[in-house]
Motif scaffolding. Sequence first.
Motif, PDB file in Angstrom:
ATOM      1  N   ILE A   1       0.861  -1.186   0.000  1.00  0.00           N
ATOM      2  CA  ILE A   1       0.000   0.000   0.000  1.00  0.00           C
ATOM      3  C   ILE A   1       0.897   1.235   0.000  1.00  0.00           C
TER       4      ILE A   1
ATOM      5  N   LEU B   1       1.990   5.147   0.348  1.00  0.00           N
ATOM      6  CA  LEU B   1       1.633   6.262   1.222  1.00  0.00           C
ATOM      7  C   LEU B   1       0.750   7.258   0.487  1.00  0.00           C
TER       8      LEU B   1
ATOM      9  N   ASP C   1      -1.484   6.663  -1.682  1.00  0.00           N
ATOM     10  CA  ASP C   1      -2.862   6.164  -1.684  1.00  0.00           C
ATOM     11  C   ASP C   1      -3.538   6.355  -0.325  1.00  0.00           C
ATOM     12  N   LEU C   2      -2.774   6.294   0.733  1.00  0.00           N
ATOM     13  CA  LEU C   2      -3.327   6.476   2.075  1.00  0.00           C
ATOM     14  C   LEU C   2      -3.584   7.937   2.406  1.00  0.00           C
TER      15      LEU C   2
ATOM     16  N   SER D   1      -7.239   9.185   2.258  1.00  0.00           N
ATOM     17  CA  SER D   1      -8.009   8.678   3.387  1.00  0.00           C
ATOM     18  C   SER D   1      -7.654   9.437   4.673  1.00  0.00           C
ATOM     19  N   PHE D   2      -6.371   9.695   4.867  1.00  0.00           N
ATOM     20  CA  PHE D   2      -5.912  10.442   6.042  1.00  0.00           C
ATOM     21  C   PHE D   2      -6.509  11.845   6.049  1.00  0.00           C
TER      22      PHE D   2
ATOM     23  N   THR E   1       5.944   3.008   0.838  1.00  0.00           N
ATOM     24  CA  THR E   1       4.818   2.120   1.102  1.00  0.00           C
ATOM     25  C   THR E   1       4.596   1.978   2.599  1.00  0.00           C
ATOM     26  N   LEU E   2       3.425   1.486   2.929  1.00  0.00           N
ATOM     27  CA  LEU E   2       3.047   1.322   4.331  1.00  0.00           C
ATOM     28  C   LEU E   2       4.041   0.452   5.088  1.00  0.00           C
TER      29      LEU E   2
END
Length: 59
Positions: free
Chosen positions: A3, A5, A7-8, A11-12, A48-49
Amino acid sequence: MAIRLEDLLASFRRHLRAAAKAPRTIELYSQSVRYFGRWLADRGRPATLDELTRHAISA
């Protein structure tokens, strides 16, 4: 599948807006995530995560 960062981040940002954070706070937090992603990339590490480890952050 890793995943990213990036892409996150959307959402954050939604989470911060839902928590009624100030627009400037959201922008500063988002900027920090982007800077960290660039820092990882500059060192040849994927943004990435799974790179959010204690070692990666403290380095």
